[in-house]
Design a protein around this motif. Structure first.
Motif, PDB file in Angstrom:
ATOM      1  N   GLU A 206       0.826  -1.206   0.000  1.00 39.69           N
ATOM      2  CA  GLU A 206       0.000   0.000   0.000  1.00 39.69           C
ATOM      3  C   GLU A 206       0.859   1.254   0.000  1.00 39.69           C
ATOM      4  N   ALA A 207       0.395   2.279  -0.702  1.00 42.34           N
ATOM      5  CA  ALA A 207       1.100   3.558  -0.710  1.00 42.34           C
ATOM      6  C   ALA A 207       0.949   4.237   0.649  1.00 42.34           C
ATOM      7  N   ASN A 208       1.938   5.042   1.016  1.00 42.82           N
ATOM      8  CA  ASN A 208       1.905   5.840   2.249  1.00 42.82           C
ATOM      9  C   ASN A 208       1.733   4.985   3.501  1.00 42.82           C
ATOM     10  N   LYS A 209       2.258   3.777   3.456  1.00 37.88           N
ATOM     11  CA  LYS A 209       2.211   2.901   4.619  1.00 37.88           C
ATOM     12  C   LYS A 209       3.614   2.395   4.914  1.00 37.88           C
ATOM     13  N   GLU A 210       3.981   2.383   6.185  1.00 37.12           N
ATOM     14  CA  GLU A 210       5.282   1.867   6.587  1.00 37.12           C
ATOM     15  C   GLU A 210       5.153   0.392   6.971  1.00 37.12           C
ATOM     16  N   TYR A 211       6.153  -0.388   6.556  1.00 38.53           N
ATOM     17  CA  TYR A 211       6.181  -1.810   6.852  1.00 38.53           C
ATOM     18  C   TYR A 211       7.448  -2.147   7.627  1.00 38.53           C
ATOM     19  N   THR A 212       7.347  -3.088   8.541  1.00 40.27           N
ATOM     20  CA  THR A 212       8.556  -3.609   9.162  1.00 40.27           C
ATOM     21  C   THR A 212       9.214  -4.564   8.176  1.00 40.27           C
ATOM     22  N   GLU A 213      10.488  -4.875   8.412  1.00 41.64           N
ATOM     23  CA  GLU A 213      11.168  -5.823   7.525  1.00 41.64           C
ATOM     24  C   GLU A 213      10.470  -7.173   7.554  1.00 41.64           C
ATOM     25  N   LYS A 214       9.969  -7.554   8.719  1.00 41.78           N
ATOM     26  CA  LYS A 214       9.250  -8.822   8.841  1.00 41.78           C
ATOM     27  C   LYS A 214       7.987  -8.826   7.987  1.00 41.78           C
ATOM     28  N   GLU A 215       7.279  -7.707   7.959  1.00 43.55           N
ATOM     29  CA  GLU A 215       6.060  -7.617   7.153  1.00 43.55           C
ATOM     30  C   GLU A 215       6.376  -7.666   5.662  1.00 43.55           C
ATOM     31  N   VAL A 216       7.448  -6.980   5.249  1.00 44.49           N
ATOM     32  CA  VAL A 216       7.868  -7.026   3.850  1.00 44.49           C
ATOM     33  C   VAL A 216       8.208  -8.458   3.459  1.00 44.49           C
ATOM     34  N   ASN A 217       8.969  -9.130   4.315  1.00 43.95           N
ATOM     35  CA  ASN A 217       9.354 -10.517   4.042  1.00 43.95           C
ATOM     36  C   ASN A 217       8.128 -11.409   3.915  1.00 43.95           C
ATOM     37  N   HIS A 218       7.161 -11.201   4.795  1.00 43.72           N
ATOM     38  CA  HIS A 218       5.951 -12.034   4.795  1.00 43.72           C
ATOM     39  C   HIS A 218       5.173 -11.867   3.491  1.00 43.72           C
ATOM     40  N   ILE A 219       5.031 -10.630   3.034  1.00 45.04           N
ATOM     41  CA  ILE A 219       4.294 -10.375   1.787  1.00 45.04           C
ATOM     42  C   ILE A 219       5.004 -11.006   0.603  1.00 45.04           C
ATOM     43  N   ILE A 220       6.325 -10.866   0.568  1.00 44.69           N
ATOM     44  CA  ILE A 220       7.087 -11.441  -0.545  1.00 44.69           C
ATOM     45  C   ILE A 220       7.032 -12.967  -0.504  1.00 44.69           C
ATOM     46  N   LYS A 221       7.159 -13.552   0.700  1.00 46.21           N
ATOM     47  CA  LYS A 221       7.170 -15.019   0.839  1.00 46.21           C
ATOM     48  C   LYS A 221       5.861 -15.640   0.402  1.00 46.21           C
ATOM     49  N   SER A 222       4.775 -14.861   0.439  1.00 43.06           N
ATOM     50  CA  SER A 222       3.496 -15.403  -0.022  1.00 43.06           C
ATOM     51  C   SER A 222       3.491 -15.610  -1.532  1.00 43.06           C
ATOM     52  N   VAL A 223       4.519 -15.032  -2.188  1.00 41.45           N
ATOM     53  CA  VAL A 223       4.614 -15.137  -3.642  1.00 41.45           C
ATOM     54  C   VAL A 223       5.857 -15.908  -4.080  1.00 41.45           C
ATOM     55  N   PHE A 224       6.959 -15.718  -3.340  1.00 43.08           N
ATOM     56  CA  PHE A 224       8.242 -16.296  -3.749  1.00 43.08           C
ATOM     57  C   PHE A 224       9.095 -16.547  -2.511  1.00 43.08           C
ATOM     58  N   ASP A 225       9.739 -17.723  -2.460  1.00 44.43           N
ATOM     59  CA  ASP A 225      10.485 -18.122  -1.265  1.00 44.43           C
ATOM     60  C   ASP A 225      11.703 -17.240  -0.986  1.00 44.43           C
ATOM     61  N   ASP A 226      12.408 -16.831  -2.033  1.00 42.64           N
ATOM     62  CA  ASP A 226      13.635 -16.049  -1.849  1.00 42.64           C
ATOM     63  C   ASP A 226      13.284 -14.585  -1.617  1.00 42.64           C
ATOM     64  N   PHE A 227      12.766 -14.300  -0.437  1.00 39.43           N
ATOM     65  CA  PHE A 227      12.321 -12.934  -0.134  1.00 39.43           C
ATOM     66  C   PHE A 227      13.488 -11.966   0.002  1.00 39.43           C
ATOM     67  N   VAL A 228      14.662 -12.470   0.372  1.00 44.64           N
ATOM     68  CA  VAL A 228      15.829 -11.596   0.537  1.00 44.64           C
ATOM     69  C   VAL A 228      16.225 -10.968  -0.796  1.00 44.64           C
ATOM     70  N   THR A 229      16.232 -11.767  -1.855  1.00 46.11           N
ATOM     71  CA  THR A 229      16.595 -11.260  -3.186  1.00 46.11           C
ATOM     72  C   THR A 229      15.597 -10.210  -3.661  1.00 46.11           C
ATOM     73  N   ILE A 230      14.320 -10.505  -3.542  1.00 44.07           N
ATOM     74  CA  ILE A 230      13.289  -9.566  -3.987  1.00 44.07           C
ATOM     75  C   ILE A 230      13.371  -8.272  -3.192  1.00 44.07           C
ATOM     76  N   ARG A 231      13.523  -8.389  -1.882  1.00 41.90           N
ATOM     77  CA  ARG A 231      13.596  -7.201  -1.018  1.00 41.90           C
ATOM     78  C   ARG A 231      14.801  -6.337  -1.385  1.00 41.90           C
ATOM     79  N   ARG A 232      15.925  -6.983  -1.672  1.00 35.50           N
ATOM     80  CA  ARG A 232      17.135  -6.245  -2.047  1.00 35.50           C
ATOM     81  C   ARG A 232      16.929  -5.488  -3.346  1.00 35.50           C
ATOM     82  N   TYR A 233      16.282  -6.115  -4.329  1.00 32.80           N
ATOM     83  CA  TYR A 233      16.047  -5.458  -5.612  1.00 32.80           C
ATOM     84  C   TYR A 233      15.017  -4.334  -5.499  1.00 32.80           C
TER      85      TYR A 233
END
Length: 253
Positions: A206-233
């Motif tokens: 969502e726009a204008n919303k802050e996420y913790t790193e854990k929340e970012v990881n959780h959202i990415i993991k629901s789509v792709f296991d390698d959340f570290v790579t996606i988060r870095r990009y």
């Protein structure tokens, strides 16, 4: 329409006011917040109709459009940091002498030279805009496949972003085999494909919303296991920003 499209498809007048009107909806081109005509919106102890509410929203949340546009990256404004600073002083109504004193710029002739160069840049911009509008009209007549919009936070605008809508659809269907709401089968190695995938994955935030790193990881993991790579990009390509200790992430609007 996505926020990037709203911004880049806006006319000069719409960029100046900070919102677009589509039928009975007024939408902020900075964050995408929409206001429906006929609905009354509370703001503290006041009640605003839709168009006034979006204007107030822009002032409260984004400041003036002048300063929002001025602080955009040089690759979009074509302005150096020095030019931006001088323009901000012009906007404040300061005289050449006051600007010289503020910047310790040497002499008023230096500021006059900057005024002249900015006026020349304005003339060039008008001609260039006219050329591109004429070119766009010809392309529309030829029904060419349009390019996707470049996100405003892009860290480097180059041939990686020369992506057509047709290319985008083909890549997404290839890597999201179970539909666009399904999992990502693999993360591509080619740069263009990475950008397409990242832009699509970003729609889950969502726009204008802050996420913790854990929340970012959780959202990415629901789509792709390698959340570290996606988060870095996300960070590397300018899709997302984070604070120094990495505890907060947010979309780069």
């Amino acid at each position: 329409m996505e926020r990037e499209e709203l911004f880049w498809n806006a006319s000069i007048d719409e960029l100046k006011q900070g919102y677009v009107k589509n039928k009975d909806v007024f939408t902020c081109i900075v964050c995408g917040k929409a206001y429906q005509k006929g609905i009354i919106y509370p703001n503290g102890e006041l009640l605003y109709e839709a168009e006034f509410a979006v204007k107030q929203h822009i002032r409260d949340q984004h400041g003036s459009m002048f300063h929002y546009l001025l602080q955009m990256n040089k690759k979009y404004t074509g302005l150096t940091d020095l030019q931006k600073e001088i323009i901000s002083y012009f906007k404040a109504g300061m005289s050449d002498k006051e600007i010289v004193d503020e910047m310790d710029a040497g002499s008023t002739s230096t500021i006059r030279t900057h005024r002249f160069k900015l006026k020349e840049k304005e003339k060039q911009a008008k001609v260039f805009l006219t050329i591109m509008e004429l070119l766009t009209e010809e392309r529309e007549q030829q029904e060419e496949d349009p390019f996707i919009q470049i996100h405003k936070g892009a860290t480097m605008v180059d041939e990686r972003y020369a992506i057509t809508e047709q290319e985008r659809e083909k890549v997404l269907s290839t890597y999201f085999k179970n539909g666009l709401d399904g999992p990502l089968s693999q993360f591509p190695s080619k740069e263009k494909r990475k950008i397409i995938i990242l832009q699509h994955l970003l729609t889950r935030f969502e726009a204008n919303k802050e996420y913790t790193e854990k929340e970012v990881n959780h959202i990415i993991k629901s789509v792709f296991d390698d959340f570290v790579t996606i988060r870095r990009y996300f960070i590397e390509y300018g899709f997302m920003l984070r604070n120094r200790d990495g505890s907060k992430y947010w979309l780069n609007n």
